[in-house]
Motif scaffolding. Sequence first.
Motif, PDB file in Angstrom:
ATOM      1  N   ALA A 153      46.190 -92.760 -13.159  1.00  0.00           N
ATOM      2  CA  ALA A 153      46.803 -94.179 -14.077  1.00  0.00           C
ATOM      3  C   ALA A 153      46.984 -93.460 -15.039  1.00  0.00           C
ATOM      4  O   ALA A 153      48.540 -94.394 -15.524  1.00  0.00           O
ATOM      5  N   LEU A 154      47.334 -92.377 -15.332  1.00  0.00           N
ATOM      6  CA  LEU A 154      47.955 -91.435 -16.611  1.00  0.00           C
ATOM      7  C   LEU A 154      49.378 -92.176 -15.689  1.00  0.00           C
ATOM      8  O   LEU A 154      50.316 -91.764 -16.445  1.00  0.00           O
ATOM      9  N   GLY A 155      49.237 -91.199 -14.729  1.00  0.00           N
ATOM     10  CA  GLY A 155      50.855 -90.447 -14.072  1.00  0.00           C
ATOM     11  C   GLY A 155      51.360 -91.676 -13.850  1.00  0.00           C
ATOM     12  O   GLY A 155      52.886 -92.148 -14.090  1.00  0.00           O
ATOM     13  N   THR A 156      50.501 -93.287 -13.141  1.00  0.00           N
ATOM     14  CA  THR A 156      51.399 -94.153 -12.772  1.00  0.00           C
ATOM     15  C   THR A 156      52.449 -94.721 -14.017  1.00  0.00           C
ATOM     16  O   THR A 156      53.387 -95.729 -14.498  1.00  0.00           O
ATOM     17  N   ALA A 157      50.995 -94.854 -15.232  1.00  0.00           N
ATOM     18  CA  ALA A 157      52.049 -95.266 -17.218  1.00  0.00           C
ATOM     19  C   ALA A 157      52.626 -94.438 -16.974  1.00  0.00           C
ATOM     20  O   ALA A 157      53.588 -94.642 -17.287  1.00  0.00           O
ATOM     21  N   LEU A 158      53.542 -93.089 -17.032  1.00  0.00           N
ATOM     22  CA  LEU A 158      54.628 -92.436 -17.304  1.00  0.00           C
ATOM     23  C   LEU A 158      55.340 -92.811 -16.425  1.00  0.00           C
ATOM     24  O   LEU A 158      56.597 -92.527 -16.926  1.00  0.00           O
ATOM     25  N   ALA A 159      55.338 -92.519 -15.626  1.00  0.00           N
ATOM     26  CA  ALA A 159      56.258 -92.851 -15.017  1.00  0.00           C
ATOM     27  C   ALA A 159      56.593 -93.916 -15.433  1.00  0.00           C
ATOM     28  O   ALA A 159      58.330 -94.489 -15.297  1.00  0.00           O
ATOM     29  N   PHE A 160      56.460 -94.712 -15.820  1.00  0.00           N
ATOM     30  CA  PHE A 160      56.770 -96.427 -16.344  1.00  0.00           C
ATOM     31  C   PHE A 160      57.520 -96.419 -18.133  1.00  0.00           C
ATOM     32  O   PHE A 160      57.894 -96.430 -18.091  1.00  0.00           O
TER      33      PHE A 160
END
Length: 287
Positions: free
Chosen positions: A64-71
């Motif tokens: 969840a954190l990685g996906t959010a940071l990608a954006f």
Amino acid sequence: MKRILTAVVLILAVFALLFFGQLWMITLAAALVAELAAYEYLKLAAVGAETHGAHLRIPLWWMALGTALAFVVTLPNFPVEAQLPVLSALTLILFAWNGFRAPLIQVLPDTAQGLFGLLWIAYPLTLIPMLWKQEDGPALVLFLMVCVWSGDIAALYIGRAFGRHKLAPRISPGKTWEGSIASILGSMLAAGLVLWVSDTLTARGNMILHITEPVWQTLVLAAILNIAAQLGDLLESAVKRGAGVKDSGTMLPGHGGILDRIDALLVASPVLWFALLLKDYFGFGRF
């Protein structure tokens, strides 16, 4: 009926966002879709691991954190150069987490599968808002969506009615060469229709769907995007078949999971981005 209603609602939502939304809305919507698809990926990968007698250890908080940071790192306040360091840091965090918590034999496969989830799902979807904010971006993203959708519809109905020769029976037994060819032609036809609507609106002074590239480039681009979309569909089918499941989830009534609906987009959007870079490099003009 569920399938049709779900499709209509999704299409209307996409159109509203593309032409009446703002950048933060597009980014938030794409991030939400990515988070849901990433969650489905975790479940899919876990089932696949259990099939082979292993236990997947990719924490939900990390995905969840990685996906959010990608954006987050694609927002205007962040430099483009920040994307790779953030991805490297996320990989090292997962590597360390697995190194101290998982059985040593699982450290490498669990870390690799986590990284693959980000590269397969999150980063391709970050290109949607990045494409949208380009010059004539709404028309560009609409073109991408139409090529993917129309090809999928053509393949489904033509392949079901006339399909005889299997395309990739080991991966997806239902897909045929006849459906695949119909899919390419369907995308090119839809692209031609988008171009006609664009010219009609532009002639009346409405620049909402402005496209400047020559017809032949539009049709070639539509065919390339369709092939990429079909590849994306087949790749997700390979992942599901390896995990022994039919659908990635049940979030969309009549359509399966989120990942089932965006699998084509996950390959088509990076291909479109790369095609635009090539057009610019060789001086073929903008979209």
